[in-house]
Write a protein that holds these residues in place. Structure first.
Motif, PDB file in Angstrom:
ATOM      1  N   ARG A 179       0.797  -1.226   0.000  1.00 21.57           N
ATOM      2  CA  ARG A 179       0.000   0.000   0.000  1.00 21.57           C
ATOM      3  C   ARG A 179       0.832   1.280   0.000  1.00 21.57           C
ATOM      4  NH1 ARG A 179      -4.738  -0.205  -1.798  1.00 21.57           N
ATOM      5  NH2 ARG A 179      -5.352   1.535  -0.518  1.00 21.57           N
ATOM      6  N   LEU A 180       1.960   1.275   0.697  1.00 19.29           N
ATOM      7  CA  LEU A 180       2.740   2.510   0.812  1.00 19.29           C
ATOM      8  C   LEU A 180       3.883   2.587  -0.190  1.00 19.29           C
ATOM      9  CD1 LEU A 180       2.893   2.916   4.685  1.00 19.29           C
ATOM     10  CD2 LEU A 180       1.270   3.918   3.084  1.00 19.29           C
ATOM     11  N   ASP A 181       4.542   1.458  -0.415  1.00 21.95           N
ATOM     12  CA  ASP A 181       5.704   1.461  -1.303  1.00 21.95           C
ATOM     13  C   ASP A 181       5.368   1.071  -2.734  1.00 21.95           C
ATOM     14  OD1 ASP A 181       7.255   2.217   0.855  1.00 21.95           O
ATOM     15  OD2 ASP A 181       7.773   0.153   1.398  1.00 21.95           O
ATOM     16  N   GLY A 182       4.140   0.610  -2.983  1.00 24.79           N
ATOM     17  CA  GLY A 182       3.714   0.287  -4.337  1.00 24.79           C
ATOM     18  C   GLY A 182       4.305  -0.996  -4.902  1.00 24.79           C
ATOM     19  N   TYR A 183       4.734  -1.886  -4.041  1.00 22.59           N
ATOM     20  CA  TYR A 183       5.291  -3.160  -4.506  1.00 22.59           C
ATOM     21  C   TYR A 183       4.194  -4.025  -5.114  1.00 22.59           C
ATOM     22  CZ  TYR A 183       9.863  -2.832  -2.143  1.00 22.59           C
ATOM     23  OH  TYR A 183      11.124  -2.485  -1.754  1.00 22.59           O
ATOM     24  N   THR A 184       4.555  -4.824  -6.115  1.00 26.10           N
ATOM     25  CA  THR A 184       3.634  -5.818  -6.654  1.00 26.10           C
ATOM     26  C   THR A 184       3.697  -7.054  -5.768  1.00 26.10           C
ATOM     27  OG1 THR A 184       5.296  -6.864  -8.053  1.00 26.10           O
ATOM     28  CG2 THR A 184       4.046  -5.009  -9.025  1.00 26.10           C
ATOM     29  N   HIS A 185       2.761  -7.976  -5.981  1.00 24.00           N
ATOM     30  CA  HIS A 185       2.767  -9.219  -5.210  1.00 24.00           C
ATOM     31  C   HIS A 185       4.080  -9.978  -5.425  1.00 24.00           C
ATOM     32  CE1 HIS A 185      -1.562  -8.334  -5.343  1.00 24.00           C
ATOM     33  NE2 HIS A 185      -1.599  -8.971  -4.192  1.00 24.00           N
ATOM     34  N   ARG A 186       4.541 -10.005  -6.650  1.00 32.53           N
ATOM     35  CA  ARG A 186       5.788 -10.720  -6.953  1.00 32.53           C
ATOM     36  C   ARG A 186       6.980 -10.047  -6.277  1.00 32.53           C
ATOM     37  NH1 ARG A 186       7.050 -13.015 -12.682  1.00 32.53           N
ATOM     38  NH2 ARG A 186       5.455 -14.350 -11.859  1.00 32.53           N
ATOM     39  N   MET A 187       7.024  -8.720  -6.284  1.00 32.01           N
ATOM     40  CA  MET A 187       8.127  -8.006  -5.636  1.00 32.01           C
ATOM     41  C   MET A 187       8.138  -8.280  -4.127  1.00 32.01           C
ATOM     42  SD  MET A 187       7.762  -4.408  -7.741  1.00 32.01           S
ATOM     43  CE  MET A 187       8.828  -3.448  -6.701  1.00 32.01           C
ATOM     44  N   ILE A 188       6.946  -8.309  -3.529  1.00 36.71           N
ATOM     45  CA  ILE A 188       6.845  -8.603  -2.095  1.00 36.71           C
ATOM     46  C   ILE A 188       7.335 -10.019  -1.821  1.00 36.71           C
ATOM     47  CG2 ILE A 188       5.226  -8.981  -0.188  1.00 36.71           C
ATOM     48  CD1 ILE A 188       3.516  -6.704  -1.491  1.00 36.71           C
ATOM     49  N   ALA A 189       6.901 -10.956  -2.650  1.00 38.23           N
ATOM     50  CA  ALA A 189       7.309 -12.356  -2.480  1.00 38.23           C
ATOM     51  C   ALA A 189       8.827 -12.484  -2.547  1.00 38.23           C
ATOM     52  CB  ALA A 189       6.639 -13.232  -3.534  1.00 38.23           C
ATOM     53  N   ASP A 190       9.425 -11.816  -3.509  1.00 38.96           N
ATOM     54  CA  ASP A 190      10.885 -11.856  -3.643  1.00 38.96           C
ATOM     55  C   ASP A 190      11.567 -11.203  -2.444  1.00 38.96           C
ATOM     56  OD1 ASP A 190      10.593 -13.128  -6.073  1.00 38.96           O
ATOM     57  OD2 ASP A 190      10.931 -11.326  -7.272  1.00 38.96           O
ATOM     58  N   THR A 228       3.939 -15.795  -3.941  1.00 40.68           N
ATOM     59  CA  THR A 228       3.053 -14.685  -4.328  1.00 40.68           C
ATOM     60  C   THR A 228       1.649 -14.908  -3.784  1.00 40.68           C
ATOM     61  OG1 THR A 228       2.657 -15.740  -6.455  1.00 40.68           O
ATOM     62  CG2 THR A 228       4.322 -14.005  -6.392  1.00 40.68           C
ATOM     63  N   SER A 229       1.225 -16.161  -3.706  1.00 43.79           N
ATOM     64  CA  SER A 229      -0.118 -16.425  -3.174  1.00 43.79           C
ATOM     65  C   SER A 229      -0.176 -16.082  -1.682  1.00 43.79           C
ATOM     66  CB  SER A 229      -0.542 -17.871  -3.424  1.00 43.79           C
ATOM     67  OG  SER A 229       0.339 -18.765  -2.810  1.00 43.79           O
ATOM     68  N   LEU A 230       0.897 -16.352  -0.934  1.00 40.92           N
ATOM     69  CA  LEU A 230       0.921 -15.973   0.480  1.00 40.92           C
ATOM     70  C   LEU A 230       0.923 -14.449   0.615  1.00 40.92           C
ATOM     71  CD1 LEU A 230       1.016 -16.617   3.459  1.00 40.92           C
ATOM     72  CD2 LEU A 230       3.499 -16.864   3.272  1.00 40.92           C
ATOM     73  N   ALA A 231       1.666 -13.774  -0.237  1.00 39.53           N
ATOM     74  CA  ALA A 231       1.660 -12.304  -0.219  1.00 39.53           C
ATOM     75  C   ALA A 231       0.244 -11.787  -0.459  1.00 39.53           C
ATOM     76  CB  ALA A 231       2.616 -11.754  -1.271  1.00 39.53           C
ATOM     77  N   ASN A 232      -0.457 -12.376  -1.400  1.00 46.62           N
ATOM     78  CA  ASN A 232      -1.827 -11.985  -1.718  1.00 46.62           C
ATOM     79  C   ASN A 232      -2.744 -12.216  -0.515  1.00 46.62           C
ATOM     80  OD1 ASN A 232      -3.864 -11.043  -3.395  1.00 46.62           O
ATOM     81  ND2 ASN A 232      -4.382 -13.099  -4.069  1.00 46.62           N
ATOM     82  N   ILE A 233      -2.603 -13.364   0.121  1.00 48.66           N
ATOM     83  CA  ILE A 233      -3.433 -13.692   1.283  1.00 48.66           C
ATOM     84  C   ILE A 233      -3.167 -12.705   2.421  1.00 48.66           C
ATOM     85  CG2 ILE A 233      -3.745 -15.410   3.125  1.00 48.66           C
ATOM     86  CD1 ILE A 233      -3.265 -17.557   0.898  1.00 48.66           C
ATOM     87  N   LEU A 234      -1.902 -12.398   2.674  1.00 50.75           N
ATOM     88  CA  LEU A 234      -1.562 -11.476   3.754  1.00 50.75           C
ATOM     89  C   LEU A 234      -2.080 -10.069   3.478  1.00 50.75           C
ATOM     90  CD1 LEU A 234       2.064 -12.698   4.570  1.00 50.75           C
ATOM     91  CD2 LEU A 234      -0.030 -13.147   5.864  1.00 50.75           C
ATOM     92  N   ILE A 235      -2.002  -9.626   2.232  1.00 48.24           N
ATOM     93  CA  ILE A 235      -2.547  -8.318   1.866  1.00 48.24           C
ATOM     94  C   ILE A 235      -4.058  -8.295   2.105  1.00 48.24           C
ATOM     95  CG2 ILE A 235      -3.044  -6.773  -0.086  1.00 48.24           C
ATOM     96  CD1 ILE A 235      -0.270  -7.682  -1.206  1.00 48.24           C
TER      97      ILE A 235
END
Length: 171
Positions: A134-145, A151-158
């Motif tokens: 939300r603040l840094d504008g990362y994509t799900h893939r960027m967060i996962a990396d 990426t699915s866990l990143a999506n669930i956590l978001i």
């Protein structure tokens, strides 16, 4: 027949170059977007070239089309999920802002305080994922990396963090 990884990668790279437009069209048929189709073909190429084991594929071109198809379907499904998830949020973008009014400023400060309290109650990883998104504008893939998660866990956590924040605001 088993072949060395270098030969396998070289053969697939050659097939990618020769059939790039057809692979792109295959992704476009699913996604309906040329830019996303390019991304899918690029992701497929990276996925195939990162293979570290010897492969035994009888029809390498069919294998490439299947990878592109699977990645396109995954992207399509994720797009639908995200559209549904953030639909109400996007509707709020078109509400006229009442900035500058003392009541609005007070309400905004209250909301910020509530959000800070809500985020403080989240587990550290969930909070980190939400902040990156939300603040840094990362994509799900960027967060996962960044956090070494899927990426699915990143999506669930978001999603969990978003729902938690919505619940706090709606109380």
């Amino acid at each position: 027949m088993m072949m060395p990884v270098e030969n396998w990668t070289q053969e697939l790279s050659t097939l990618f170059i020769i059939n790039r437009m057809q692979l792109r069209r295959a992704a476009y048929k699913i996604l309906g977007d040329w830019d996303l189709s390019d991304d899918i073909v690029q992701d497929a190429y990276i996925k195939v070239t990162e293979v570290s084991t010897i492969q035994n594929v009888k029809q390498p071109l069919a294998y490439l089309f299947q990878i592109v198809r699977n990645l396109a379907i995954d992207r399509y499904r994720r797009g639908i999920f995200e559209t549904e998830l953030f639909k109400s949020e996007e509707e709020g973008l078109f509400v006229q802002a009442l900035t500058g009014m003392p009541e609005t400023n007070a309400i905004n400060r209250q909301h910020l305080t509530l959000m800070a309290q809500a985020l403080a109650k989240l587990p550290e990883r969930t909070k980190r994922v939400f902040m990156l998104y939300r603040l840094d504008g990362y994509t799900h893939r960027m967060i996962a990396d960044e956090l070494n998660i899927s990426t699915s866990l990143a999506n669930i956590l978001i999603h969990e963090a978003t729902e938690h924040c919505k619940d706090v605001l709606l109380k």
